[in-house]
Design an enzyme around this catalytic site. Structure first.
Site, PDB file in Angstrom:
ATOM      1  N   THR A 188      13.850-101.511  63.684  1.00  0.00           N
ATOM      2  CA  THR A 188      12.826-102.256  62.941  1.00  0.00           C
ATOM      3  C   THR A 188      13.143-103.739  62.856  1.00  0.00           C
ATOM      4  OG1 THR A 188      12.276-100.318  61.634  1.00  0.00           O
ATOM      5  CG2 THR A 188      11.713-102.436  60.665  1.00  0.00           C
ATOM      6  N   THR A 193      17.662 -98.056  61.833  1.00  0.00           N
ATOM      7  CA  THR A 193      18.351 -97.360  60.745  1.00  0.00           C
ATOM      8  C   THR A 193      18.299 -95.835  60.878  1.00  0.00           C
ATOM      9  OG1 THR A 193      16.340 -97.449  59.417  1.00  0.00           O
ATOM     10  CG2 THR A 193      17.945 -99.204  59.069  1.00  0.00           C
TER      11      THR A 193
END
Ligand code: ASN
EC number: 3.5.1.1
Length: 360
Positions: free
Chosen positions: A32, A107
């Site tokens: 991200t 993540t």
């Protein structure tokens, strides 16, 4: 993929040819942190371009920083064991030229990657800090710059008096906590505090100052970095639930080529005592499948034999995973089985603490 990818030097405060300033390498893999919306409104990974334009604070750091971007950045849901080996080779290739490494990574599977790299990079003497973001860089309220800047500070950190490396470990830095790579777990998908250190205290906390928990950081006698080259991919995770059927257990444990399986059991390592279940485990063991018993609980540990419901595990040769996380367990199986050792050595390594993943 070649490990000779171009390095881009970032303009920083150390630019004025300060040859004593720590040299740090950022490796951008995707996630991200570097994503943008595509035409369908989905977040997809992008190339970074000039990182310092998106994170101007980087230019105020007193470090010599280089950036290496993978040609095809990925969402970390697409990470494979081949990517871990490649990343480890990249770090090995640049090991002598840098004081520390920061890996920008998605993540979702960061805890797996950090655990895998912990095993692959043996005798690590420099920091390898994984970080990323929940909101892409450049968007308002992004956590990217804050996470990256502190990760760089940790990668450059030295003991104030001895000037030795402060965190010679693979770790995850996220939202003000530094977590050992083999203890990290993603616990949040919507908030900034995405990671938790499971069964072990954080290695550092970033408040107004960086507070290192020196006594909890692994300082091993110096050795030459070994970058291991093989991971066994014939592995699986079998998560128990009340009502799991024999067909499901049998199907997972008899997958062709299966060499090892993490059994996610209840509480302190407990499982059904039904004869069919024990028979499935015994047959898997007879086929040479290694079984590592890991608890579904977030805290606590596996104690085989404490209850009747795990009393037969030792006799079946099932290895108790102590307080290991599932992420560190599956990657440990891949690593240890990839070493191609004999029965006794494999059992010894699976039982031992290799990279701070268990508290024996
Ligand atoms: N899907 C993203 C990834 O893991 C999530 C993130 O980075 N926050 O690549």
């Amino acid at each position: 993929m070649s490990s000779d990818l171009p390095l881009l030097a970032l303009p920083t405060l150390a630019d004025a040819a300060d040859a004593t300033a720590p040299r740090l390498l950022i490796i951008y893999t995707g996630g991200t942190v570097g994503m943008a919306f595509n035409r369908r409104g989905e977040l997809v990974p992008m190339q970074f371009g000039r990182l310092e334009r998106k994170m101007p604070d980087l230019t105020r750091l007193p470090f010599r920083i280089s950036l290496l971007s993978l040609p095809n950045p990925i969402d970390s849901s697409n990470v494979t064991p081949q990517d871990w080996l490649y990343l480890a080779r990249l770090i090995g290739r640049h090991y002598a030229d840098f004081d520390g490494f920061v890996v920008l990574h998605g993540t979702d599977t960061m805890a797996y990657s950090a655990a895998a790299l912990s095993y692959i990079l043996e005798h690590l003497g420099k920091p390898v800090v994984f970080t990323g973001a929940q909101v892409p860089v450049g968007r308002s309220r992004s956590d990217a710059q804050r996470n990256l800047i502190t990760a760089l500070e940790i990668a450059a950190a030295r003991h104030p008096r001895a000037h030795t490396v402060r965190v010679p470990e693979v770790c995850v830095f996220f939202n003000d906590e530094l977590i050992r790579g083999t203890r990290a777990k993603k616990v949040e998908s919507q908030q900034f505090a995405a990671f938790k250190s499971e069964n072990y205290p954080p290695l550092a906390r970033a408040g107004i100052t960086l507070e290192f928990a020196d006594k909890d950081i692994r300082l091993l006698p110096a050795g030459r970095l070994t970058v291991h080259e093989k991971l066994e991919t014939g592995v699986a995770v079998l998560r128990l639930f009340p009502g799991i059927t024999e067909a499901v257990v049998r199907a997972v444990l008899s997958v062709p080529g299966l060499r090892g399986c993490v059994l996610e059991t209840y509480g302190s390592g407990n499982a059904p005592t039904s004869e069919w279940f024990i028979a499935c485990l015994r047959e898997a063991r007879q086929r040479g499948v290694w079984l590592l018993n890991v608890s579904q609980c977030e805290e606590g540990r596996v104690v085989q034999g404490l209850y009747e419901t795990s009393a037969r595990f030792a006799e079946l040769g099932i290895i108790g995973g102590d307080d290991i996380t599932s992420e560190a367990a599956i990657t440990k199986l891949m690593f240890v089985l990839g070493l191609g050792l004999g029965e006794e050595d494999t059992r010894r390594l699976l039982t031992q603490d290799l990279r701070g993943e268990i508290t024996p």
